[in-house]
Design an enzyme around this catalytic site. Structure first.
Site: not given
Ligand SMILES: O=P(O)(O)OC[C@@]1(O)O[C@H](CO)[C@@H](O)[C@@H]1O
Length: 305
Positions: A217-219, A221-222, A248-249
């Site tokens: 994931s490049l923000g 930049d896609g 990213g998720d």
């Molecule tokens: O501290 P980690 O585990 O790297 O990231 C946790 C987190 O920032 O990631 C999610 C967004 O991607 C949020 O739901 C959560 O707060």
């Protein structure tokens, strides 16, 4: 690959999102009536987004204390099946502050988790016996990447990972996909990541550490997809960005949903970009309306970087 995905979040969080009307000022109290609490942590977000995309995606991991109970309740309310290992320590609260000029994100390190809980989690994953496991997010205190390799090796499933760059290169098992961001690509490889082509070279280097696909994931930049046979770049889709938490998720969720629907890797990348554009347009890690998102992915361009 079928549509049976189990997500593992070893360090879940309640995501507390506060929106303020004025920039933060040292020494002054900022007040707001705009606060939101979401069940979060990267794997949990993937479960929420995949469920909304009609892919079966139960969630597991470690939960404890009042924030743990809050996450269980929210997932129940959202129709996301969850079977977590209860721990004595307290699940964390992570905070996002959205001000007119900036997005601040403060993540707590999280609870301490013991070896027995890790073994229980590996058993729980094995009992679920999914087709794909997603292990995503930071590791709580007391847990090492060995736990991730144990999960990847405990059955016949494909495993996807989203963790910090230094952890990615510590992993020993075989993985279907990793989802680094730009900083994590640099952290994992030491290579420059200023341009999309540099990111592609870094992603290819990371791929050789044991990942069939690197989806980066490049923000603005896609996103990039690198496999043994292809390197594809998709620019970010148009969106009114509220905040970038969960982007990213969402990319990973869209990519996995695409594969689950039998799409090619390239089309799955475009689906990931279209899903991410919906997620950045809502605050926190709330699930947006995904109506028409599989049609929207047709508008996402792809090219060779
Ligand atoms: O501290 P980690 O585990 O790297 O990231 C946790 C987190 O920032 O990631 C999610 C967004 O991607 C949020 O739901 C959560 O707060």
């Amino acid at each position: 690959m079928t549509d049976d995905v189990l997500t593992v979040t070893m360090n879940p969080a309640v995501d507390h999102t506060l929106r303020i009307d004025e920039p933060l000022t040292s020494g002054a109290v900022a007040r707001t009536d705009d606060a939101q609490f979401d069940a979060g942590g990267k794997g949990i977000n993937v479960s929420k987004y995949l469920t909304a995309l009609d892919v079966s995606a139960p969630a597991t991991g470690f939960l404890g204390g009042p924030f743990g109970r809050m996450i269980r309740t929210q997932l129940d309310d959202d129709g996301v099946p969850g079977e977590f290992v209860e721990i004595p320590d307290r699940t964390r609260l992570n905070t996002t502050v959205l001000s007119p000029d900036a997005e601040y994100k403060i993540n707590h390190d999280g609870p301490t988790v013991g070896d027995d809980a890790v073994s229980n989690l590996v058993e729980r994953v094995a009992a679920n016996d999914p087709d794909t496991v997603v292990v995503a997010g930071s590791l709580p205190v007391g847990v090492t990447t060995d736990a991730v390799d144990r999960i990847a090796r405990a059955g016949e499933w494909d495993t996807a990972v989203d963790m910090s760059g230094s952890f990615l290169t510590d992993l020993d098992a075989e993985y279907l996909v990793c989802k680094p961001n730009r900083e994590e690509l640099h952290e994992a490889t030491g290579l420059p990541v200023d341009t999309v082509s540099e990111c592609a070279a870094a992603a290819d280097e990371l791929r050789t550490c044991g990942f069939r696909y690197v989806v980066a994931s490049l923000g603005p930049d896609g996103a990039l997809l690198v496999s043994e046979s292809e390197t594809t770049h998709a620019p970010a889709a148009d969106a009114d960005v509220v905040d970038t938490v969960g982007a990213g998720d969402a990319l990973l969720s869209g990519f996995l949903a695409g594969l689950a629907r039998g799409e090619s890797e390239t089309v799955a990348l475009r689906t990931g970009v279209a899903v991410a554009a919906r997620v950045v347009a809502v605050s926190g890690t709330r699930v947006p309306d995904f109506d028409g998102v599989f049609d929207a992915r047709d508008a996402v361009d792809v090219s060779s970087p």
